[in-house]
Design a protein around this motif. Sequence first.
Motif, mmCIF file in Angstrom:
data_model
loop_
_atom_site.group_PDB
_atom_site.id
_atom_site.type_symbol
_atom_site.label_atom_id
_atom_site.label_comp_id
_atom_site.label_asym_id
_atom_site.label_seq_id
_atom_site.Cartn_x
_atom_site.Cartn_y
_atom_site.Cartn_z
ATOM 1 N N ALA A 91 -11.195 34.500 30.395
ATOM 2 C CA ALA A 91 -11.530 33.772 29.171
ATOM 3 C C ALA A 91 -12.318 32.521 29.543
ATOM 4 O O ALA A 91 -12.409 32.146 30.715
ATOM 5 C CB ALA A 91 -10.264 33.373 28.413
ATOM 6 N N VAL A 92 -12.851 31.884 28.526
ATOM 7 C CA VAL A 92 -13.343 30.527 28.687
ATOM 8 C C VAL A 92 -12.180 29.583 28.403
ATOM 9 O O VAL A 92 -11.508 29.720 27.364
ATOM 10 C CB VAL A 92 -14.518 30.227 27.739
ATOM 11 N N TYR A 93 -11.933 28.675 29.308
ATOM 12 C CA TYR A 93 -10.819 27.735 29.186
ATOM 13 C C TYR A 93 -11.363 26.370 28.758
ATOM 14 O O TYR A 93 -12.292 25.837 29.372
ATOM 15 C CB TYR A 93 -10.071 27.632 30.509
ATOM 16 N N TYR A 94 -10.743 25.826 27.718
ATOM 17 C CA TYR A 94 -11.178 24.570 27.126
ATOM 18 C C TYR A 94 -10.090 23.506 27.254
ATOM 19 O O TYR A 94 -8.907 23.772 27.048
ATOM 20 C CB TYR A 94 -11.480 24.750 25.644
ATOM 21 N N CYS A 95 -10.531 22.310 27.525
ATOM 22 C CA CYS A 95 -9.666 21.146 27.541
ATOM 23 C C CYS A 95 -9.704 20.491 26.153
ATOM 24 O O CYS A 95 -10.760 20.434 25.511
ATOM 25 C CB CYS A 95 -10.203 20.193 28.604
ATOM 26 N N ASN A 96 -8.552 20.018 25.706
ATOM 27 C CA ASN A 96 -8.450 19.380 24.391
ATOM 28 C C ASN A 96 -7.654 18.086 24.500
ATOM 29 O O ASN A 96 -6.618 18.046 25.166
ATOM 30 C CB ASN A 96 -7.777 20.331 23.412
ATOM 31 N N ALA A 97 -8.152 17.054 23.825
ATOM 32 C CA ALA A 97 -7.434 15.784 23.715
ATOM 33 C C ALA A 97 -7.081 15.556 22.256
ATOM 34 O O ALA A 97 -7.936 15.697 21.375
ATOM 35 C CB ALA A 97 -8.295 14.639 24.237
ATOM 36 N N GLN A 98 -5.838 15.220 22.002
ATOM 37 C CA GLN A 98 -5.382 15.064 20.612
ATOM 38 C C GLN A 98 -4.498 13.834 20.459
ATOM 39 O O GLN A 98 -3.600 13.586 21.281
ATOM 40 C CB GLN A 98 -4.630 16.324 20.166
ATOM 41 N N ARG A 99 -4.785 13.084 19.415
ATOM 42 C CA ARG A 99 -3.939 11.946 19.039
ATOM 43 C C ARG A 99 -4.046 11.792 17.539
ATOM 44 O O ARG A 99 -5.146 11.564 17.020
ATOM 45 C CB ARG A 99 -4.374 10.677 19.746
ATOM 46 N N PHE A 100 -2.947 11.940 16.843
ATOM 47 C CA PHE A 100 -2.927 11.934 15.379
ATOM 48 C C PHE A 100 -3.945 12.964 14.891
ATOM 49 O O PHE A 100 -3.868 14.127 15.270
ATOM 50 C CB PHE A 100 -3.189 10.534 14.851
ATOM 51 N N SER A 101 -4.899 12.546 14.071
ATOM 52 C CA SER A 101 -5.866 13.506 13.529
ATOM 53 C C SER A 101 -7.110 13.657 14.396
ATOM 54 O O SER A 101 -8.023 14.402 14.060
ATOM 55 C CB SER A 101 -6.279 13.085 12.121
ATOM 56 N N TYR A 102 -7.142 12.986 15.529
ATOM 57 C CA TYR A 102 -8.302 13.046 16.406
ATOM 58 C C TYR A 102 -8.150 14.206 17.378
ATOM 59 O O TYR A 102 -7.115 14.363 18.020
ATOM 60 C CB TYR A 102 -8.465 11.748 17.179
ATOM 61 N N ASN A 103 -9.215 14.994 17.463
ATOM 62 C CA ASN A 103 -9.230 16.153 18.349
ATOM 63 C C ASN A 103 -10.579 16.213 19.052
ATOM 64 O O ASN A 103 -11.616 16.236 18.396
ATOM 65 C CB ASN A 103 -9.057 17.445 17.553
ATOM 66 N N TYR A 104 -10.555 16.261 20.377
ATOM 67 C CA TYR A 104 -11.792 16.321 21.148
ATOM 68 C C TYR A 104 -11.733 17.513 22.096
ATOM 69 O O TYR A 104 -10.661 17.850 22.611
ATOM 70 C CB TYR A 104 -11.991 15.035 21.937
ATOM 71 N N TRP A 105 -12.906 18.110 22.316
ATOM 72 C CA TRP A 105 -12.992 19.324 23.130
ATOM 73 C C TRP A 105 -14.004 19.173 24.252
ATOM 74 O O TRP A 105 -15.040 18.513 24.089
ATOM 75 C CB TRP A 105 -13.419 20.501 22.255
ATOM 76 N N GLY A 106 -13.705 19.822 25.365
ATOM 77 C CA GLY A 106 -14.684 19.961 26.421
ATOM 78 C C GLY A 106 -15.584 21.158 26.153
ATOM 79 O O GLY A 106 -15.432 21.865 25.156
ATOM 80 N N GLN A 107 -16.504 21.390 27.072
ATOM 81 C CA GLN A 107 -17.487 22.461 26.891
ATOM 82 C C GLN A 107 -16.968 23.806 27.391
ATOM 83 O O GLN A 107 -17.573 24.841 27.099
ATOM 84 C CB GLN A 107 -18.788 22.104 27.618
ATOM 85 N N GLY A 108 -15.894 23.790 28.127
ATOM 86 C CA GLY A 108 -15.282 25.031 28.597
ATOM 87 C C GLY A 108 -15.714 25.404 30.003
ATOM 88 O O GLY A 108 -16.799 25.027 30.458
ATOM 89 N N THR A 109 -14.841 26.151 30.678
ATOM 90 C CA THR A 109 -15.152 26.688 31.996
ATOM 91 C C THR A 109 -14.703 28.146 32.038
ATOM 92 O O THR A 109 -13.614 28.478 31.564
ATOM 93 C CB THR A 109 -14.497 25.860 33.105
ATOM 94 N N GLN A 110 -15.559 29.000 32.568
ATOM 95 C CA GLN A 110 -15.282 30.429 32.577
ATOM 96 C C GLN A 110 -14.347 30.798 33.717
ATOM 97 O O GLN A 110 -14.574 30.403 34.867
ATOM 98 C CB GLN A 110 -16.593 31.219 32.728
#
Length: 115
Positions: A91-110
């Motif tokens: 799969a493509v694996y994604y990093c996610n950062a979350q705090r309250f309603s804030y959500n941020y994503w990386g570009q992914g790594t295969q």
Amino acid sequence: LQLVESGGGLVQPGGSLRLSCAASGFTFSNYHMSWYRQAPGKDRELVARITSAGIRTTYTDSLEGRFTISRDNARNTVYLQMNSLKPEDTAVYYCNAQRFSYNYWGQGTQVTVSS
């Protein structure tokens, strides 16, 4: 704000990989961090999550204890150690950062698990 994943690649079944996600542009230690993955033709799914201070971790049941999430707040980095990899982990694996309603994503790594 940036989340940059690294460490993906091609590995044989039964092998191991360690993914890293380097964060910048925000207060990393305030955010819960997660790894998600998305296989071709499937929805993105949560793999593992670690709370902001690194005290609590959760994993999707299907992993059967093969993966470990950790973080180093001094280095603004979250890791995913993946052992006993199976073809279905491809799969493509994604990093996610979350705090309250804030959500941020990386570009992914295969990650590809194949002989």
